[in-house]
Design a protein around this motif. Sequence first.
Motif, PDB file in Angstrom:
ATOM      1  N   UNK A 128       1.295  11.328  13.210  1.00 42.88           N
ATOM      2  CA  UNK A 128       2.260  10.543  12.435  1.00 42.88           C
ATOM      3  C   UNK A 128       1.910  10.573  10.946  1.00 42.88           C
ATOM      4  N   UNK A 129       2.927  10.715  10.097  1.00 45.93           N
ATOM      5  CA  UNK A 129       2.734  10.651   8.665  1.00 45.93           C
ATOM      6  C   UNK A 129       2.931   9.213   8.194  1.00 45.93           C
ATOM      7  N   UNK A 130       1.939   8.681   7.530  1.00 46.20           N
ATOM      8  CA  UNK A 130       1.939   7.286   7.100  1.00 46.20           C
ATOM      9  C   UNK A 130       1.791   7.220   5.583  1.00 46.20           C
ATOM     10  N   UNK A 131       2.578   6.382   4.949  1.00 48.57           N
ATOM     11  CA  UNK A 131       2.506   6.178   3.508  1.00 48.57           C
ATOM     12  C   UNK A 131       1.786   4.861   3.229  1.00 48.57           C
ATOM     13  N   UNK A 132       0.858   4.888   2.276  1.00 52.24           N
ATOM     14  CA  UNK A 132       0.065   3.702   1.944  1.00 52.24           C
ATOM     15  C   UNK A 132       0.214   3.400   0.455  1.00 52.24           C
ATOM     16  N   UNK A 133       0.657   2.190   0.157  1.00 52.49           N
ATOM     17  CA  UNK A 133       0.809   1.733  -1.220  1.00 52.49           C
ATOM     18  C   UNK A 133       0.172   0.354  -1.351  1.00 52.49           C
ATOM     19  N   UNK A 134       0.155  -0.174  -2.568  1.00 52.08           N
ATOM     20  CA  UNK A 134      -0.384  -1.509  -2.801  1.00 52.08           C
ATOM     21  C   UNK A 134       0.740  -2.528  -2.734  1.00 52.08           C
ATOM     22  N   UNK A 135       0.398  -3.714  -2.231  1.00 51.75           N
ATOM     23  CA  UNK A 135       1.339  -4.838  -2.198  1.00 51.75           C
ATOM     24  C   UNK A 135       0.561  -6.069  -2.623  1.00 51.75           C
ATOM     25  N   UNK A 136       0.459  -6.264  -3.925  1.00 53.48           N
ATOM     26  CA  UNK A 136      -0.361  -7.365  -4.422  1.00 53.48           C
ATOM     27  C   UNK A 136      -1.827  -7.087  -4.150  1.00 53.48           C
ATOM     28  N   UNK A 137      -2.476  -8.018  -3.439  1.00 52.38           N
ATOM     29  CA  UNK A 137      -3.884  -7.854  -3.095  1.00 52.38           C
ATOM     30  C   UNK A 137      -4.075  -7.108  -1.783  1.00 52.38           C
ATOM     31  N   UNK A 138      -2.987  -6.705  -1.171  1.00 52.26           N
ATOM     32  CA  UNK A 138      -3.043  -6.013   0.108  1.00 52.26           C
ATOM     33  C   UNK A 138      -2.579  -4.569  -0.033  1.00 52.26           C
ATOM     34  N   UNK A 139      -2.789  -3.817   1.030  1.00 48.22           N
ATOM     35  CA  UNK A 139      -2.192  -2.494   1.119  1.00 48.22           C
ATOM     36  C   UNK A 139      -1.000  -2.576   2.065  1.00 48.22           C
ATOM     37  N   UNK A 140      -0.022  -1.733   1.826  1.00 54.59           N
ATOM     38  CA  UNK A 140       1.169  -1.676   2.654  1.00 54.59           C
ATOM     39  C   UNK A 140       1.167  -0.348   3.407  1.00 54.59           C
ATOM     40  N   UNK A 141       1.149  -0.417   4.720  1.00 55.25           N
ATOM     41  CA  UNK A 141       1.153   0.767   5.570  1.00 55.25           C
ATOM     42  C   UNK A 141       2.550   0.941   6.141  1.00 55.25           C
ATOM     43  N   UNK A 142       3.122   2.107   5.885  1.00 51.83           N
ATOM     44  CA  UNK A 142       4.520   2.322   6.243  1.00 51.83           C
ATOM     45  C   UNK A 142       4.689   3.629   7.019  1.00 51.83           C
ATOM     46  N   UNK A 143       5.440   3.539   8.134  1.00 47.54           N
ATOM     47  CA  UNK A 143       5.820   4.715   8.904  1.00 47.54           C
ATOM     48  C   UNK A 143       7.310   4.611   9.182  1.00 47.54           C
ATOM     49  N   UNK A 144       8.063   5.541   8.632  1.00 44.83           N
ATOM     50  CA  UNK A 144       9.514   5.461   8.779  1.00 44.83           C
ATOM     51  C   UNK A 144      10.053   4.244   8.062  1.00 44.83           C
ATOM     52  N   UNK A 145      10.852   3.428   8.745  1.00 46.41           N
ATOM     53  CA  UNK A 145      11.461   2.243   8.140  1.00 46.41           C
ATOM     54  C   UNK A 145      10.645   0.978   8.375  1.00 46.41           C
TER      55      UNK A 145
END
Length: 491
Positions: free
Chosen positions: A148-165
Amino acid sequence: MNFSRWTILCTLICSLANFASAESQAVSVSAAASNAKVEDDFDLPEDVAKAEVIQFVPITAEVPKAGAPKAEVPKAADTADTTNATIDDEEIPARAFTPIMAESTGESNVVNNSAGLQVRAIPQELDRPIRVGIFVGVKELYLLFNGEEIKITAAGKNIKIQSGSKSMEMESREFQNEDGSCIAVAQDQKALKKACYPGAVQFRANAGKVDAINAVDVEEYLRGSVPYEIGKLDAERIEALKAQAIAARTYAYKHFNSREAMGFDVYADVKDQVYKGLEGATPLTDAAVKATAGIVMTHNGEFIIAYYHSTCGGKTETLATWNRPNLPYLQSKPDLRPDGTPWCNESSYMKWERKFTDKEIVDLFKKNLKEAKATFSSNSAAEFKKVKAITVVDTLAGGRILTLRVETDKGNINVLTDKTRWLFKKAGAILPSSLFSVKHEKQEWIVTGSGFGHGVGMCQMGVRARAQAGQSFQEILNHYYPGITLEQYTR
């Protein structure tokens, strides 16, 4: 596939529910970044690290003199990653740490093996993975995990892990393949296809951006560093690869805990050593790492500061080039073949030249005075409109400049040691080395020099030639770092 992307993502996250990264959570990255920058006793000066992004250079196509080793011209792929390397302009934060010393080995039981090395069990404090900041403070990262391809970005003090929608947020997470295969992590989807990081990769938020920390066995780390620090070479020069592996391993152990304020040990770029995982590893570079497994350089029971550079120009330099106290194993030494020619004379930087017009030299000097840390004979010297003379007043032991004097219509300007390279900085590029002379002809300043890099420690182009001439890694290292002891740690 029987699971949706979201089901797989949730499964990945749930499988990591017991993961607690107390070590990383104990570090406040934003707080660390706000600290004042402090240089320690073994890091390159930051401006030198930024400037010297080429760890090896193309060899000239000229036919070498009789008796000299045959030149090998690296393939374009061998130089592309190092010649275009860049680093962020952000300053390195303060680091409060005590470097681990080789003498703290505890259970010594030192024995000599057939190669004459001192062999000892690896000390407990070194018997752990090295933590490499492979991506620090980036906008987004991509991870390929379990197909699976997963995108990781920052969300304030957390990280945001996203796959698809679908997406989830958390403070930090670590990924590691159960079968021991490497992890694919990259800043873009194209690079993701070839990325390959062994060990575990932890993601965390960093002041609104994302970090990726690779915890990897030191020997695996070297597999991803050696090819980028000296080139891939050929079988005739494997002793050069071995020498580089030992220098890089010594550097790695010396720097354990050196970036503790950042939550890792070393950067993956020229702030420390270039490391790109296993995507650039070759059977020959792997063989060099394996053949030297555990071997490090020490002096009086401490890991040495294993500086190295591209091309010395025939003589190495002391730490005086950075106004630092000298060390016995970092000497100024001739680096010449028996016929008197430099070992590094196949380098395209053995002889170089730069030209500047009268107007250009004035503009450049005014722009670069601060960065070159120039001093003035009068308060008005910085307001000059004409350069009348440029003189090398005196030199260091290796022939590099100690004092450069610029005579102007408003007084004299002095620039010292390695900072002379910054005085001539043009389009972001400094002079290749501080081993140069200056002359004026027909309204033009001509700077002629030799070498690439600071000149301290191991000359990589010299190493390549010495290896092809049949020298062993022991001979090579003992030449460039006289008085060292070669030790081998075993598990």
